[in-house]
Design an enzyme around this catalytic site. Sequence first.
Site, PDB file in Angstrom:
ATOM      1  N   HIS A  93       0.849  -1.188   0.000  1.00 54.73           N
ATOM      2  CA  HIS A  93       0.000   0.000   0.000  1.00 54.73           C
ATOM      3  C   HIS A  93       0.888   1.243   0.000  1.00 54.73           C
ATOM      4  O   HIS A  93       2.100   1.150   0.213  1.00 54.73           O
ATOM      5  CB  HIS A  93      -0.938   0.007   1.226  1.00 54.73           C
ATOM      6  CG  HIS A  93      -0.213   0.063   2.532  1.00 54.73           C
ATOM      7  ND1 HIS A  93      -0.058  -1.024   3.352  1.00 54.73           N
ATOM      8  CD2 HIS A  93       0.413   1.092   3.165  1.00 54.73           C
ATOM      9  CE1 HIS A  93       0.622  -0.677   4.426  1.00 54.73           C
ATOM     10  NE2 HIS A  93       0.923   0.603   4.344  1.00 54.73           N
TER      11      HIS A  93
HETATM   12  P1  TYD Z   1      -1.934  -4.037   7.782  1.00 54.06           P
HETATM   13  O1  TYD Z   1      -2.158  -2.676   7.193  1.00 54.06           O
HETATM   14  O2  TYD Z   1      -2.535  -5.210   7.071  1.00 54.06           O
HETATM   15  O3  TYD Z   1      -0.374  -4.294   7.969  1.00 54.06           O
HETATM   16  P2  TYD Z   1       0.831  -4.206   6.892  1.00 54.06           P
HETATM   17  O4  TYD Z   1       0.985  -2.768   6.535  1.00 54.06           O
HETATM   18  O5  TYD Z   1       2.029  -4.734   7.611  1.00 54.06           O
HETATM   19  O6  TYD Z   1       0.480  -5.048   5.703  1.00 54.06           O
HETATM   20  O7  TYD Z   1      -2.451  -4.000   9.288  1.00 54.06           O
HETATM   21  C1  TYD Z   1      -2.851  -5.152   9.993  1.00 54.06           C
HETATM   22  C2  TYD Z   1      -4.016  -4.800  10.909  1.00 54.06           C
HETATM   23  O8  TYD Z   1      -3.602  -3.892  11.925  1.00 54.06           O
HETATM   24  C3  TYD Z   1      -5.169  -4.152  10.171  1.00 54.06           C
HETATM   25  O9  TYD Z   1      -6.364  -4.744  10.624  1.00 54.06           O
HETATM   26  C4  TYD Z   1      -5.127  -2.708  10.600  1.00 54.06           C
HETATM   27  C5  TYD Z   1      -4.469  -2.764  11.958  1.00 54.06           C
HETATM   28  N1  TYD Z   1      -3.660  -1.589  12.304  1.00 54.06           N
HETATM   29  C6  TYD Z   1      -4.039  -0.772  13.344  1.00 54.06           C
HETATM   30  O10 TYD Z   1      -5.089  -0.981  13.992  1.00 54.06           O
HETATM   31  N2  TYD Z   1      -3.254   0.286  13.682  1.00 54.06           N
HETATM   32  C7  TYD Z   1      -2.113   0.565  13.006  1.00 54.06           C
HETATM   33  O11 TYD Z   1      -1.416   1.528  13.358  1.00 54.06           O
HETATM   34  C8  TYD Z   1      -1.730  -0.269  11.896  1.00 54.06           C
HETATM   35  C9  TYD Z   1      -0.477   0.017  11.111  1.00 54.06           C
HETATM   36  C10 TYD Z   1      -2.535  -1.342  11.588  1.00 54.06           C
END
Ligand code: TYD
Length: 140
Positions: free
Chosen positions: A51
């Site tokens: 992303h």
């Molecule tokens: P995700 O965006 O999938 O992680 P990555 O960027 O490593 O692929 O995030 C995993 C989960 O964590 C998703 O349900 C959103 C949550 N999350 C939060 O609640 N707070 C945060 O600061 C972040 C980065 C993720």
Amino acid sequence: MMQNVKDIEFKEFKDERGCLSAIEAERDVPFKIERIYYITKVPGHLERGFHSHRDLEQVLLCLNGSVRIRVDNGTDREEVLLDNPAKGLYIGPMIWREMAEFSEGSVLLVLASHHYDASDYIKDYAAFKEEAQIFWRNEK
Ligand code: TYD
């Protein structure tokens, strides 16, 4: 390195007792830190990220082990191996990032400029490429 991506070297206080590094907001990283999160226990063959953010600034550090970070501005791609806790990678707005090759026991720490905001994410690569074209044209 491409615009909105840069290496940050943190000072290490190293002696026979081990190693200490400090990170101060707006001094060692170029923003006020509003959020910290960390990623652990990633199975070695899995990749994360995929992303971009529209406004968020982040600094990534690998506190233990190593993680490969791929960055992409919609035109160019680069890779950085974070394999040392004194090495940080700054990623600013409109950079697509992918995190791969998490070593066993690796700990990826992320310092972020804002609280979590789902609406700041671009998760579709084609949509990112389109927005990035406009963003980078206006940046220049
Ligand atoms: P995700 O965006 O999938 O992680 P990555 O960027 O490593 O692929 O995030 C995993 C989960 O964590 C998703 O349900 C959103 C949550 N999350 C939060 O609640 N707070 C945060 O600061 C972040 C980065 C993720």
